[in-house]
Scaffold this motif. Structure first.
Motif, PDB file in Angstrom:
ATOM      1  N   VAL A 205      -3.514  14.031   2.188  1.00 39.51           N
ATOM      2  CA  VAL A 205      -2.145  14.563   2.134  1.00 39.51           C
ATOM      3  C   VAL A 205      -2.126  15.893   1.382  1.00 39.51           C
ATOM      4  CG1 VAL A 205       0.141  14.183   1.101  1.00 39.51           C
ATOM      5  CG2 VAL A 205      -0.960  12.360   2.398  1.00 39.51           C
ATOM      6  N   LEU A 206      -2.828  15.964   0.255  1.00 40.67           N
ATOM      7  CA  LEU A 206      -2.875  17.215  -0.510  1.00 40.67           C
ATOM      8  C   LEU A 206      -3.478  18.348   0.309  1.00 40.67           C
ATOM      9  CD1 LEU A 206      -3.977  15.870  -4.011  1.00 40.67           C
ATOM     10  CD2 LEU A 206      -1.737  16.828  -3.407  1.00 40.67           C
ATOM     11  N   LEU A 207      -4.576  18.064   1.002  1.00 40.40           N
ATOM     12  CA  LEU A 207      -5.227  19.103   1.808  1.00 40.40           C
ATOM     13  C   LEU A 207      -4.393  19.496   3.023  1.00 40.40           C
ATOM     14  CD1 LEU A 207      -8.922  17.847   1.639  1.00 40.40           C
ATOM     15  CD2 LEU A 207      -7.932  19.833   0.469  1.00 40.40           C
ATOM     16  N   ASP A 208      -3.778  18.504   3.657  1.00 40.70           N
ATOM     17  CA  ASP A 208      -2.939  18.796   4.830  1.00 40.70           C
ATOM     18  C   ASP A 208      -1.713  19.619   4.455  1.00 40.70           C
ATOM     19  OD1 ASP A 208      -4.683  17.445   6.466  1.00 40.70           O
ATOM     20  OD2 ASP A 208      -3.455  15.630   6.616  1.00 40.70           O
ATOM     21  N   ASN A 209      -1.296  19.564   3.192  1.00 43.78           N
ATOM     22  CA  ASN A 209      -0.114  20.301   2.746  1.00 43.78           C
ATOM     23  C   ASN A 209      -0.465  21.454   1.818  1.00 43.78           C
ATOM     24  OD1 ASN A 209       2.333  18.774   3.804  1.00 43.78           O
ATOM     25  ND2 ASN A 209       1.007  17.154   3.052  1.00 43.78           N
ATOM     26  N   ALA A 210      -1.694  21.936   1.903  1.00 46.52           N
ATOM     27  CA  ALA A 210      -2.143  23.028   1.035  1.00 46.52           C
ATOM     28  C   ALA A 210      -1.280  24.275   1.209  1.00 46.52           C
ATOM     29  CB  ALA A 210      -3.604  23.349   1.309  1.00 46.52           C
ATOM     30  N   HIS A 211      -0.792  24.495   2.416  1.00 54.43           N
ATOM     31  CA  HIS A 211       0.056  25.671   2.650  1.00 54.43           C
ATOM     32  C   HIS A 211       1.335  25.614   1.804  1.00 54.43           C
ATOM     33  CE1 HIS A 211       1.597  22.607   5.399  1.00 54.43           C
ATOM     34  NE2 HIS A 211       2.742  23.266   5.399  1.00 54.43           N
TER      35      HIS A 211
ATOM     36  N   GLY B 112       0.821  -1.209   0.000  1.00 53.65           N
ATOM     37  CA  GLY B 112       0.000   0.000   0.000  1.00 53.65           C
ATOM     38  C   GLY B 112       0.845   1.244   0.000  1.00 53.65           C
ATOM     39  N   PHE B 113       1.921   1.255   0.768  1.00 50.39           N
ATOM     40  CA  PHE B 113       2.818   2.411   0.813  1.00 50.39           C
ATOM     41  C   PHE B 113       3.475   2.639  -0.542  1.00 50.39           C
ATOM     42  CE2 PHE B 113       7.071   4.214   1.380  1.00 50.39           C
ATOM     43  CZ  PHE B 113       6.710   5.443   1.935  1.00 50.39           C
ATOM     44  N   VAL B 114       3.883   1.566  -1.198  1.00 48.49           N
ATOM     45  CA  VAL B 114       4.523   1.681  -2.511  1.00 48.49           C
ATOM     46  C   VAL B 114       3.550   2.310  -3.502  1.00 48.49           C
ATOM     47  CG1 VAL B 114       5.458   0.389  -4.468  1.00 48.49           C
ATOM     48  CG2 VAL B 114       6.125  -0.215  -2.130  1.00 48.49           C
ATOM     49  N   TYR B 115       2.306   1.832  -3.521  1.00 45.95           N
ATOM     50  CA  TYR B 115       1.316   2.381  -4.453  1.00 45.95           C
ATOM     51  C   TYR B 115       0.966   3.822  -4.101  1.00 45.95           C
ATOM     52  CZ  TYR B 115       0.918  -2.369  -6.089  1.00 45.95           C
ATOM     53  OH  TYR B 115       1.196  -3.596  -6.602  1.00 45.95           O
ATOM     54  N   PHE B 116       0.897   4.115  -2.795  1.00 48.93           N
ATOM     55  CA  PHE B 116       0.639   5.489  -2.364  1.00 48.93           C
ATOM     56  C   PHE B 116       1.769   6.403  -2.819  1.00 48.93           C
ATOM     57  CE2 PHE B 116       0.891   8.937   0.758  1.00 48.93           C
ATOM     58  CZ  PHE B 116      -0.388   9.461   0.625  1.00 48.93           C
ATOM     59  N   SER B 117       3.000   5.953  -2.672  1.00 48.40           N
ATOM     60  CA  SER B 117       4.155   6.733  -3.128  1.00 48.40           C
ATOM     61  C   SER B 117       4.108   6.967  -4.629  1.00 48.40           C
ATOM     62  CB  SER B 117       5.460   6.025  -2.773  1.00 48.40           C
ATOM     63  OG  SER B 117       5.597   5.929  -1.387  1.00 48.40           O
ATOM     64  N   LEU B 118       3.756   5.937  -5.391  1.00 54.85           N
ATOM     65  CA  LEU B 118       3.624   6.092  -6.834  1.00 54.85           C
ATOM     66  C   LEU B 118       2.563   7.137  -7.175  1.00 54.85           C
ATOM     67  CD1 LEU B 118       3.782   2.438  -8.218  1.00 54.85           C
ATOM     68  CD2 LEU B 118       5.362   4.310  -8.726  1.00 54.85           C
ATOM     69  N   ALA B 119       1.443   7.103  -6.455  1.00 52.09           N
ATOM     70  CA  ALA B 119       0.361   8.052  -6.726  1.00 52.09           C
ATOM     71  C   ALA B 119       0.789   9.473  -6.418  1.00 52.09           C
ATOM     72  CB  ALA B 119      -0.876   7.679  -5.910  1.00 52.09           C
ATOM     73  N   VAL B 120       1.556   9.661  -5.357  1.00 50.03           N
ATOM     74  CA  VAL B 120       2.003  10.997  -4.960  1.00 50.03           C
ATOM     75  C   VAL B 120       3.081  11.510  -5.893  1.00 50.03           C
ATOM     76  CG1 VAL B 120       3.175  12.304  -3.149  1.00 50.03           C
ATOM     77  CG2 VAL B 120       1.380  10.696  -2.537  1.00 50.03           C
TER      78      VAL B 120
ATOM     79  N   LEU C  43      -4.525  10.144  -0.383  1.00 53.94           N
ATOM     80  CA  LEU C  43      -3.876  11.113  -1.255  1.00 53.94           C
ATOM     81  C   LEU C  43      -4.540  12.488  -1.123  1.00 53.94           C
ATOM     82  CD1 LEU C  43      -1.785  11.702  -3.433  1.00 53.94           C
ATOM     83  CD2 LEU C  43      -3.440  10.914  -5.126  1.00 53.94           C
ATOM     84  N   VAL C  44      -5.864  12.529  -1.127  1.00 52.03           N
ATOM     85  CA  VAL C  44      -6.582  13.799  -0.955  1.00 52.03           C
ATOM     86  C   VAL C  44      -6.244  14.405   0.402  1.00 52.03           C
ATOM     87  CG1 VAL C  44      -8.869  14.842  -0.682  1.00 52.03           C
ATOM     88  CG2 VAL C  44      -8.440  13.256  -2.559  1.00 52.03           C
TER      89      VAL C  44
ATOM     90  N   SER D 251      -1.752   5.832 -12.496  1.00 55.09           N
ATOM     91  CA  SER D 251      -2.978   5.555 -11.751  1.00 55.09           C
ATOM     92  C   SER D 251      -2.877   4.164 -11.151  1.00 55.09           C
ATOM     93  CB  SER D 251      -4.187   5.695 -12.660  1.00 55.09           C
ATOM     94  OG  SER D 251      -4.719   4.473 -12.994  1.00 55.09           O
ATOM     95  N   VAL D 252      -3.355   4.041  -9.929  1.00 53.98           N
ATOM     96  CA  VAL D 252      -3.287   2.777  -9.214  1.00 53.98           C
ATOM     97  C   VAL D 252      -4.585   2.026  -9.469  1.00 53.98           C
ATOM     98  CG1 VAL D 252      -3.041   1.720  -6.958  1.00 53.98           C
ATOM     99  CG2 VAL D 252      -1.853   3.849  -7.458  1.00 53.98           C
ATOM    100  N   SER D 253      -4.500   0.853 -10.076  1.00 55.01           N
ATOM    101  CA  SER D 253      -5.714   0.099 -10.395  1.00 55.01           C
ATOM    102  C   SER D 253      -5.727  -1.242  -9.671  1.00 55.01           C
ATOM    103  CB  SER D 253      -5.822  -0.100 -11.900  1.00 55.01           C
ATOM    104  OG  SER D 253      -4.706  -0.792 -12.369  1.00 55.01           O
ATOM    105  N   LEU D 254      -5.491  -1.203  -8.394  1.00 57.18           N
ATOM    106  CA  LEU D 254      -5.513  -2.417  -7.583  1.00 57.18           C
ATOM    107  C   LEU D 254      -6.529  -2.246  -6.462  1.00 57.18           C
ATOM    108  CD1 LEU D 254      -1.665  -2.861  -7.374  1.00 57.18           C
ATOM    109  CD2 LEU D 254      -3.216  -4.138  -8.814  1.00 57.18           C
TER     110      LEU D 254
END
Length: 124
Positions: free
Chosen positions: A32-38, A3-11, A29-30, A16-19
């Motif tokens: 992480v994006l929102l938490d790092n909006a700054h 899961g971490f590997v696929y998450f890293s690939l997505a970031v 992922l969303v 696209s992760v199709s598993l």
């Protein structure tokens, strides 16, 4: 670990992760994006914060994903499309958001006329 590997690939890439676990990884992922909006704001001086567009194959999948986002983001969600069956997302449909905004913009008489026109259009 997978899961971490696929998450890293997505970031880190456009792959696209199709598993199994796509919704879980997408929500992470969303988040992480929102938490790092700054950080995005620091890099992007000329544009205001951009929305995140979520596209799903089915309305049910979209409802599930947006409900997952709603678990950590209580405002700022807009669900476009009229086929949502989610009670959680009812206040976030574009139709209901427009209706609420019109209440603040229009006078009582204008709202009455707007409702009448809307009813006539819907029944014809």
């Amino acid at each position: 670990m997978a899961g971490f590997v696929y998450f890293s690939l997505a970031v880190e890439s456009d792959i696209s992760v199709s598993l199994v676990g796509k919704t879980f990884l997408g929500l992470q992922l969303v988040k992480v994006l929102l938490d790092n909006a700054h950080r995005w704001d620091q890099l992007n001086f000329t544009r205001p914060r951009s929305p995140i567009l979520v596209v799903c194959y089915t309305n049910h999948a979209l409802d599930q994903f947006l409900e997952g986002i709603h678990d950590f983001l209580k405002e700022g969600i807009v669900r476009i499309g009229g086929r949502s069956k989610s009670q959680v997302l009812e206040n976030f449909t574009l139709k209901n958001i427009r209706k609420k905004q019109l209440q603040f913009i229009l006078t009582q008489e204008q709202r009455r006329l707007f409702s009448r026109v809307h009813f006539l259009l819907a029944t014809s």
